[in-house]
Design a protein around this motif. Structure first.
Motif, PDB file in Angstrom:
ATOM      1  N   HIS A  21       1.453  -1.440   0.545  1.00  0.00           N
ATOM      2  CA  HIS A  21       0.148  -0.097  -0.306  1.00  0.00           C
ATOM      3  C   HIS A  21       0.985   1.153  -0.214  1.00  0.00           C
ATOM      4  N   ASP A  22       1.687   1.066   0.263  1.00  0.00           N
ATOM      5  CA  ASP A  22       2.729   2.245   1.140  1.00  0.00           C
ATOM      6  C   ASP A  22       3.477   2.412  -0.595  1.00  0.00           C
ATOM      7  N   ALA A  23       3.763   1.492  -0.990  1.00  0.00           N
ATOM      8  CA  ALA A  23       4.649   1.433  -2.055  1.00  0.00           C
ATOM      9  C   ALA A  23       4.135   2.401  -3.243  1.00  0.00           C
ATOM     10  N   ALA A  24       2.278   1.918  -3.457  1.00  0.00           N
ATOM     11  CA  ALA A  24       1.548   2.234  -4.354  1.00  0.00           C
ATOM     12  C   ALA A  24       2.080   3.854  -4.506  1.00  0.00           C
ATOM     13  N   LEU A  25       0.906   4.368  -3.325  1.00  0.00           N
ATOM     14  CA  LEU A  25       0.730   5.806  -3.028  1.00  0.00           C
ATOM     15  C   LEU A  25       1.787   6.591  -3.347  1.00  0.00           C
ATOM     16  N   ALA A  26       3.338   5.976  -2.258  1.00  0.00           N
ATOM     17  CA  ALA A  26       4.181   6.392  -2.747  1.00  0.00           C
ATOM     18  C   ALA A  26       5.029   6.910  -4.390  1.00  0.00           C
ATOM     19  N   LEU A  27       4.815   5.672  -5.549  1.00  0.00           N
ATOM     20  CA  LEU A  27       5.039   5.786  -6.144  1.00  0.00           C
ATOM     21  C   LEU A  27       4.140   6.915  -7.633  1.00  0.00           C
ATOM     22  N   VAL A  28       3.058   6.545  -7.195  1.00  0.00           N
ATOM     23  CA  VAL A  28       1.861   7.436  -7.772  1.00  0.00           C
ATOM     24  C   VAL A  28       2.113   9.075  -7.050  1.00  0.00           C
ATOM     25  N   GLY A  29       2.468   9.442  -6.190  1.00  0.00           N
ATOM     26  CA  GLY A  29       2.885  10.461  -6.133  1.00  0.00           C
ATOM     27  C   GLY A  29       4.621  10.547  -6.138  1.00  0.00           C
ATOM     28  N   GLU A  30       5.505  10.269  -6.556  1.00  0.00           N
ATOM     29  CA  GLU A  30       6.502  10.542  -7.318  1.00  0.00           C
ATOM     30  C   GLU A  30       6.245  10.443  -8.597  1.00  0.00           C
ATOM     31  N   VAL A  31       5.574   9.582  -9.344  1.00  0.00           N
ATOM     32  CA  VAL A  31       6.186   9.664 -11.127  1.00  0.00           C
ATOM     33  C   VAL A  31       5.073   9.604 -11.044  1.00  0.00           C
ATOM     34  N   GLY A  32       3.467   9.547 -11.142  1.00  0.00           N
ATOM     35  CA  GLY A  32       2.458  10.038 -11.619  1.00  0.00           C
ATOM     36  C   GLY A  32       1.681   8.438 -12.060  1.00  0.00           C
ATOM     37  N   TYR A  33       0.155   8.233 -11.998  1.00  0.00           N
ATOM     38  CA  TYR A  33      -0.184   6.818 -12.320  1.00  0.00           C
ATOM     39  C   TYR A  33       0.314   6.464 -13.353  1.00  0.00           C
ATOM     40  N   ALA A  34       0.270   6.568 -14.636  1.00  0.00           N
ATOM     41  CA  ALA A  34       0.713   6.365 -15.552  1.00  0.00           C
ATOM     42  C   ALA A  34       2.053   5.093 -15.771  1.00  0.00           C
ATOM     43  N   ARG A  35       3.509   5.203 -15.255  1.00  0.00           N
ATOM     44  CA  ARG A  35       4.925   5.507 -14.821  1.00  0.00           C
ATOM     45  C   ARG A  35       4.166   4.585 -13.600  1.00  0.00           C
ATOM     46  N   THR A  36       3.341   4.324 -12.871  1.00  0.00           N
ATOM     47  CA  THR A  36       3.775   3.345 -11.307  1.00  0.00           C
ATOM     48  C   THR A  36       3.339   1.855 -12.498  1.00  0.00           C
ATOM     49  N   THR A  37       3.972   0.671 -12.037  1.00  0.00           N
ATOM     50  CA  THR A  37       4.008  -0.190 -12.646  1.00  0.00           C
ATOM     51  C   THR A  37       3.861  -1.509 -11.131  1.00  0.00           C
ATOM     52  N   ILE A  38       3.433  -2.609 -11.389  1.00  0.00           N
ATOM     53  CA  ILE A  38       3.725  -3.697 -10.583  1.00  0.00           C
ATOM     54  C   ILE A  38       4.598  -3.718 -10.240  1.00  0.00           C
ATOM     55  N   GLY A  46       9.391  -4.675  -1.443  1.00  0.00           N
ATOM     56  CA  GLY A  46      10.486  -5.295  -1.124  1.00  0.00           C
ATOM     57  C   GLY A  46       9.397  -6.739  -1.220  1.00  0.00           C
ATOM     58  N   VAL A  47       8.204  -7.094  -2.306  1.00  0.00           N
ATOM     59  CA  VAL A  47       8.385  -8.824  -2.208  1.00  0.00           C
ATOM     60  C   VAL A  47       8.134  -8.588  -3.862  1.00  0.00           C
ATOM     61  N   GLY A  48       7.595  -9.741  -4.322  1.00  0.00           N
ATOM     62  CA  GLY A  48       8.287 -10.672  -5.285  1.00  0.00           C
ATOM     63  C   GLY A  48       6.970 -10.265  -6.072  1.00  0.00           C
ATOM     64  N   LYS A  49       6.908 -10.046  -7.322  1.00  0.00           N
ATOM     65  CA  LYS A  49       5.693  -9.422  -8.314  1.00  0.00           C
ATOM     66  C   LYS A  49       4.258 -10.729  -7.920  1.00  0.00           C
ATOM     67  N   GLN A  50       4.598 -11.973  -7.528  1.00  0.00           N
ATOM     68  CA  GLN A  50       3.814 -12.889  -7.769  1.00  0.00           C
ATOM     69  C   GLN A  50       2.674 -12.868  -6.204  1.00  0.00           C
ATOM     70  N   THR A  51       3.308 -12.358  -5.540  1.00  0.00           N
ATOM     71  CA  THR A  51       2.579 -11.740  -4.095  1.00  0.00           C
ATOM     72  C   THR A  51       1.678 -10.299  -4.138  1.00  0.00           C
ATOM     73  N   ILE A  52       1.902  -9.676  -4.669  1.00  0.00           N
ATOM     74  CA  ILE A  52       0.626  -8.447  -5.859  1.00  0.00           C
ATOM     75  C   ILE A  52      -0.423  -9.601  -6.427  1.00  0.00           C
ATOM     76  N   TYR A  53       0.358  -9.830  -7.215  1.00  0.00           N
ATOM     77  CA  TYR A  53      -0.316 -10.636  -8.129  1.00  0.00           C
ATOM     78  C   TYR A  53      -2.241 -11.359  -7.974  1.00  0.00           C
ATOM     79  N   ARG A  54      -1.441 -12.429  -6.467  1.00  0.00           N
ATOM     80  CA  ARG A  54      -1.804 -13.286  -5.137  1.00  0.00           C
ATOM     81  C   ARG A  54      -3.126 -12.224  -4.324  1.00  0.00           C
ATOM     82  N   TRP A  55      -2.806 -10.759  -4.687  1.00  0.00           N
ATOM     83  CA  TRP A  55      -4.275 -10.560  -3.752  1.00  0.00           C
ATOM     84  C   TRP A  55      -4.653  -9.260  -4.432  1.00  0.00           C
TER      85      TRP A  55
END
Length: 212
Positions: A21-38, A46-55
Motif C-alpha cells: 500500500h505504502d509503495a503504491a501511494l508513494a510511487l503514484v505521488g512521485e512518478v504519476g499513475y501512468a508510470r507506476t507499475t506492478i 520488497g516483495v515479489g510480483k507474484q505476491t501482489i498478483y495473488r491479492w
C-alpha cells in the motif's frame, strides 16, 4: 532451549500488504499513475510480483485498496480527534451553527484535496474510474458515498432544528456544496482555498435557509 515459535503468517501478510500500500501511494505521488507499475510497486515494497498478483488483479486495484486503507486510518484519527473515541464514527460537527459547521468541513476538504499525499491517488482513481466502471463504482461505494452521507445527516438535523427549509433535498443540497470544490480542483485553473470554501457555503446557504 526455548521452544520453537511458528512464524505468524497473518502478521507477515499484514506487513506485506501495508508495504505494498505504502509503495503504491508513494510511487503514484512521485512518478504519476501512468508510470507506476506492478514491478515498481513490488520492488519498492520488497516483495515479489507474484505476491501482489495473488491479492490484486491490477495496479488500479492495488491503488484502490491502498487509498481506502489510508482513508479509513485518516477517518479514524479524525473521529478520535473529534472526541468520538476508539471505534467511533466521524460526523460533521453540529454546534447549532450550520454555516460554521459547513465551513469547517469544507475547509478540511480543501486541505485534503491540496495534500500531495492524497491528491495524486485521488486524481488517478477518479480518471481510472471513468475508464473502468467497476472500479469507479467501488470508489463511489466505499469512499465517496460514506462521506456524502455525513452531509445528508447534518442537513437533516438542520431541517429538524428548523435551520433550513423543510422541503430541502439534502442530497441535492450537499452536491451544491461539494461539486464546486471538485470542479475547481479538477480544472486546476483557479486556486482552491479556504476563502473559496467559505464563499461556497455562504452562497449555497442563501438557498437553504428557512427565511425570506
Amino acid at each position: 532451549m526455548s521452544p520453537h515459535k511458528t512464524p505468524d503468517s497473518s502478521r507477515r501478510s499484514d506487513r506485506s500488504r501495508r508495504a505494498i500500500h505504502d509503495a503504491a501511494l508513494a510511487l503514484v505521488g512521485e512518478v504519476g499513475y501512468a508510470r507506476t507499475t506492478i514491478e515498481g510497486i513490488a520492488a519498492r515494497a520488497g516483495v515479489g510480483k507474484q505476491t501482489i498478483y495473488r491479492w490484486w488483479p491490477s495496479k488500479a486495484a492495488v491503488l484502490m485498496d491502498a487509498f481506502l486503507d489510508m482513508s479509513a486510518r485518516q477517518a479514524s484519527e479524525a473521529a478520535e480527534a473529534a472526541g468520538a473515541g476508539d471505534g467511533g464514527e466521524y460526523a460533521i460537527p453540529d454546534t447549532g451553527d450550520l454555516a460554521a459547521d459547513l465551513r469547517l468541513v469544507l475547509r478540511a476538504t480543501v486541505d485534503e484535496l491540496n495534500d500531495p499525499a492524497t491528491e495524486a491517488p485521488t486524481l488517478a482513481l477518479a480518471a481510472e474510474g471513468i475508464i473502468d466502471p467497476a472500479l469507479g463504482a467501488q470508489f463511489v461505494e466505499n469512499l465517496l458515498e460514506p462521506q456524502l452521507q455525513l452531509y445528508v445527516a447534518r442537513l437533516r438535523a438542520a431541517q429538524e432544528a428548523g435551520e433550513v427549509r423543510a422541503d430541502l433535498d439534502p442530497r441535492i443540497a450537499l452536491e451544491l456544496l461539494i461539486a464546486p470544490l471538485a470542479h475547481r480542483w479538477l480544472l486546476r485553473t483557479l486556486p482552491l482555498t479556504h476563502a473559496y470554501a467559505d464563499a461556497v457555503v455562504d452562497h449555497a446557504l442563501r438557498g437553504f435557509l428557512d427565511r425570506p
